[in-house]
Structures are given as structure tokens and as C-alpha cells.
Design an enzyme around this catalytic site. Sequence first.
Site: not given
Ligand code: EPZ
Length: 460
Positions: A56-57, A150, A155, A343, A435
Site C-alpha cells: 500500500k505505502n 489523523c 502529521r 507500522d 484502508r
Molecule cells: C509513511 O507516512 C507511511 N505512509 C506510514 O504508514 C508510516 O508509518 C510512515 O511513513 C513511517 O514509516 C505512507 O507511506 C502512505 P513520515 P509519512 O513523514 O510519510 C513527522 C501505515 O500504517 N513529520 O516518515 O506520513 C511525522 O509527523 C501508515 O501504513 C514531520 O514532523 O511518515 C511523524 O511523526 C501510517 N514533518 C514522523 O515525521 C513532516 O513534514 C514520520 O513521518 C513530515 C513528517
Amino acid sequence: MQSTMDLGNASQIASQIIEPIDLTTLESSEMELNAPVLRIIGKAKLSGHVPISGAKNSILALMAGSLLSSEGCRIRNVPNLADVQRMSDILETLGVKISRNGEVLDLDTSNLTTNSAPYELVSKMRASFFAVGSLLARLGSAKIPLPGGCAIGARPVELHVRGLQSLGAFVQIDHGIVHAHAMSPNGRLQGAKIYLDYPSVGATETLMMAATLADGQTMIENAALEPEVIDLADLCMAMGAKIRGAGTSTIIIDGVEKLHFADFTAIPDRVEAATFMVAAAITRSTLSMSPVIPAHLTAAISKLQDIGVTVRQDSDNMITVIGGDNYRAVDIETLPYPGFPTDMQAQFMALLTICDGNGVVTETVFENRLQHVAELNRMGANIRLKNNVAVVTGVPQLSGAPVMATDLRASAALVIAGLAADGETTVMGLHHLDRGYDRIEEKLRNVGAKLYRTTEAIPV
Ligand code: EPZ
């Protein structure tokens, strides 16, 4: 609808099985009144082989990447997920024509009709924000609503925004909408050196996509190393992009003028695989699964082995998990890849509830991803929570109970716990599960689980 179901009579239950509902059409009010639930008969013994679907991701990012070329692309190994449907809806509002044939998605991106995605769709599916990078690179401008938080956290997207500004985009957030346009006269972004304060998966993907069509070279430092980032880079390179270093913390992109059509197969879903690995472990069963990429599962395999589960690699794309009788608790700290994946945290916590001793689970990636603790405790688990740390003290046996899913991976953890518990578990909030898992109850029934999706009035 009868209030209790005679679970002993499978044929009677079968008559009440319903196909997963198309969640994108239900109004929220309907969701409360007629929401389906998953009824799980515990103490399951599983055996056989589980097919693993496409990731999915990865697929959500690949779909955003399709916007980079006017020649479109074909993405294979696409499961039937609510999030994929939502991403399709968003791309179609941009003018993309999408046709699906089984697990093959054909995206005709030749005629984008707008640079603006609608809030009501983006707010439901955060990954749609990643499209800001490919839309900006393709059209020179983009208007994407802030995705908002969410269940698992706020996020924010400031890493995406700051990176796009480094690439020469003017970015303004006005009334919750991110307005971005390339400032250079030719409408192209400009290559730049970007340092990410945190190795954000989404920010790495957004900026890598944006840089593929920029004028000049871009270097992304402290980039995310997740396999899904590599998969997106592979798609972009198949479309003609020039990318080096995907999968390392420094990615270099040499911008090109135009990208072309690509026919691309997404990687298998490592999180789905890990979910079924834990299902085998917690029910002390033996399950094989494929296709998988074992290298993507190193952290999960290592933790299962530390707990006392046997994991055998049968071939380059198949593994077998053999549950044992005595499990010992382990500590888990979620980290960016290749650290233990956030995850997989909820699923492993479900397993820790029946391991001997105390396991300490520390969630460092998201600020609110421990909501499954309360629900597992309602099933007889012994988990104490303080901020982002959960101490799991093993118990001999979970007990079935009605539980409410709070987010995607929490819902999977509750299903797994229900398989092992004594008695029946009813999992509510299945829109979270749908989802990210394609036909999970069918896949589990095919290896011996007794669980049924039914509709029953839930006291609102
Ligand atoms: C991706 O989300 C995945 N989703 C998530 O999977 C996964 O948990 C996550 O990466 C971490 O591996 C998809 O790929 C669609 P991040 P993403 O940006 O890209 C903070 C699932 O269950 N952050 O690496 O949104 C953020 O708040 C989902 O399949 C900022 O602060 O994750 C978080 O605390 C859930 N500012 C941390 O970084 C930003 O601009 C990691 O987020 C961006 C992120």
C-alpha cells in the site's frame, strides 16, 4: 438481525457473510448505524500459505508519481484497498483517467484538467499530499489542502514545504490550502541541496518526485531509507528519471525535461507480511507466505526469533513462520528504516501480551500510536502506558471481547489478538482495517481461522 449469532453453525454464519462494503460511498452517519463488524472465534489453529499483496505505502506514492509524465503509466500488483480507491478518486479529479483490470492499474495522465485537489478527498488520505511534488513538477503549480492530522498524530508537512521552497517554489498556506508555484520564468523547479531534519518517508518521496523534472541537480540529505522510497525511485527511473542513492540517506537527482510511460510492478507489502507472521506466532501455528522480500523483514524476523519463534526462508520470495510453545518478552523501539517499523508496532504488541516477562514498547515515530493498548487490556492483556512507552507484562491467555479499532495497524493488532483469545472477539471500526488490508478475513479463513464480517446494529 438476531442479537447473538450461533457461531457453531458455519453455514448459518456463511449466510450472513457480506462482501467488504465500498466505504467510499457510505456516509459517516451510515457508518455508525450499519457498520460491519468482524466476529472472530478464538484459539485459532492456522496452517497453509498466505498470498501477500502489493505494498500500500508504495502504490500510493507510485500513483502520485504517475503525474510526472503525460504518457501515463501502468502499475501492477495493486490490491483492492480503500486508500487506493481514495487516491484514484483524487487523481481522477485532477483529470487522470484510471482503469483497473484485476490488480493492474492503468493511469492515463495525458490531460490534467486542474492543479487543485479537493479537501474532502485529501483530508481522508494523507498520502495524497505527496502529489504536490509531482503536480508542481509537471504543471509548475499545485493547490493541495493540508492533509491534517489523523488518529496517530498531527502529521505536519513542513519538511515537504521547506524542501519545495528550496527547489524554487513559492509556497503559501492560505485557509488550509497549500498554494505552490515554480518561481522561475520557465515554470521549472531549480535543483537544490536539501537537508531533512527528520528522515520523513513522505517528504523524501515528495521532493524526489519534484526534483526529477527540475532544472539541475538536487541532493536530498538525511533521506528516508524505506523500501517504498526505493520502489518510487525505481518507477521514476523506469519513466526516464536520473536518480542515484535511493535507499541510502543521500539521494541525488539530475533533473530531465520530460518523463515517459512505464509499466511497473509494485513490491510486496512488508507490513501485511509482518501482520501474518505475527498471526502465526500468536496462534502458535505454522504459516508460509509469499511473495515477500526477506530483506524488507529483517527487523520483524529478528524480533520474532528473539521471542522464540522460528522463521525459515524457503526461497528468495517465501518464508515460513513456525510458532512455538514458550515465548519470552522482548523490548521494541520503533525507528526509521532499517530500525523496527512503526507500522509493525501494534501487531507485535499483541504478541507480547502472551510472552513470558515484561516487554517495553517505545513508539518514537508517531506521537499517538498506542491507542490499541486500551483495547488489548480489555482483552485481558496487562499493559501499562506512560507517554510513548508501554510496558507489556505477559499473561497466559487473552480473552475475547468487543473491541474498537482506532487506526489501521491497531485494527490489525486486534484481529490478531482475537485469533488467539479464548472465546469470541468482535472488532468494530473496520473502515480502518479496509484502508490497508485486502481481503484479510478471506486470507485468514483460507488458513483455518473462523472469522466473519457481519452487519449488526451497534449501540451508537
Ligand atoms: C509513511 O507516512 C507511511 N505512509 C506510514 O504508514 C508510516 O508509518 C510512515 O511513513 C513511517 O514509516 C505512507 O507511506 C502512505 P513520515 P509519512 O513523514 O510519510 C513527522 C501505515 O500504517 N513529520 O516518515 O506520513 C511525522 O509527523 C501508515 O501504513 C514531520 O514532523 O511518515 C511523524 O511523526 C501510517 N514533518 C514522523 O515525521 C513532516 O513534514 C514520520 O513521518 C513530515 C513528517
